[in-house]
Design an enzyme around this catalytic site. Structure first.
Site, PDB file in Angstrom:
ATOM      1  N   HIS A  55     -39.633 -57.399 -41.276  1.00 23.52           N
ATOM      2  CA  HIS A  55     -37.923 -57.423 -42.018  1.00 23.52           C
ATOM      3  C   HIS A  55     -37.876 -57.668 -43.641  1.00 23.52           C
ATOM      4  CE1 HIS A  55     -36.114 -60.432 -40.999  1.00 23.52           C
ATOM      5  NE2 HIS A  55     -36.116 -60.060 -39.422  1.00 23.52           N
TER       6      HIS A  55
ATOM      7  N   GLU B 243     -38.022 -59.881 -31.980  1.00 25.67           N
ATOM      8  CA  GLU B 243     -38.567 -61.184 -32.083  1.00 25.67           C
ATOM      9  C   GLU B 243     -37.915 -61.622 -30.709  1.00 25.67           C
ATOM     10  OE1 GLU B 243     -39.697 -63.678 -33.671  1.00 25.67           O
ATOM     11  OE2 GLU B 243     -38.933 -63.391 -34.860  1.00 25.67           O
TER      12      GLU B 243
END
Length: 212
Positions: free
Chosen positions: A11, A84
């Site tokens: 990202h 994550e």
């Protein structure tokens, strides 16, 4: 059947990236630079044709993926398994803060001990690696011979790199995991291969992932 090729993208930058805070499952938005990076990644991939685009459901990855998908006239598919690693009580802390508050725990996290579990619903490195490896293989088998895009997080891409290259979980990281770079891997007949890593010519600047 040709190999399945997967472009991996971390990202765009967040404020916590810039401050070197552990984000984990905290849903932090992109900052202005991160949005610019997402647009740059989309433009860099404009000539590619992806059979599907998958991403973590955390907004920093989802917005990056949506920016790329919009340029391709499609939508990204949210896949929570690409989140994550959950760092539990360490989430939101800088490395210095984590070392002060958890002096007995944080060194084990940084040493990449696979079985160490952070308090407050944290996730061990071994469990995280299994989660990421299994979903990546699932997608490769679902799309034989096609090109895919996966937008996730630095920790996820650390696991993917190790899966593809055979680098053990416990070894220190010696490869970059920067925001919005392009990283290509492939899967064919049960074998993973690294095609390219850390393509960044489309970026002016990019933060590397902190080594927990």
């Amino acid at each position: 059947m040709p190999p399945t090729r997967i472009c991996l993208v971390r990202h765009g930058e967040t404020a916590w990236n810039a401050e070197q805070r552990l984000q984990g499952h905290e849903d932090i938005s992109l900052n202005a630079r991160g949005l610019t990076q997402a647009i740059a990644a989309a433009q860099a991939l404009s000539s590619q044709r992806f059979a599907a685009i998958y991403c973590s459901d955390l907004q920093r990855a989802a917005v990056t993926a949506a920016t790329i998908a919009a340029l391709h006239g499609t939508e990204a598919r949210l896949e929570p398994r690409f989140r994550e690693r959950h760092f539990g009580a360490l989430q939101g802390l800088t490395r210095t803060e984590a070392e002060v508050r958890y002096p007995g725990l944080y060194p084990r996290i940084r040493m990449r001990e696979p079985a160490t579990v952070p308090p407050d619903n944290g996730e061990s490195l071994a469990a995280f690696a299994e989660r990421i490896s299994s979903v990546l293989l699932e997608l490769a088998l679902r799309h034989p011979g096609e090109d895919l895009l996966v937008v996730s997080h630095g920790g996820c891409m650390d696991i993917m790199y190790r899966l593809v290259t055979g680098k053990p979980l416990e070894e220190p990281r010696d490869f970059p995991l920067s925001n919005a770079t392009l990283n290509w891997i492939s899967y064919e007949a049960g074998n993973w291969a690294l095609l390219s890593w850390d393509e960044r010519s489309h970026l002016q600047t990019s933060c590397d992932e902190i080594s927990a």
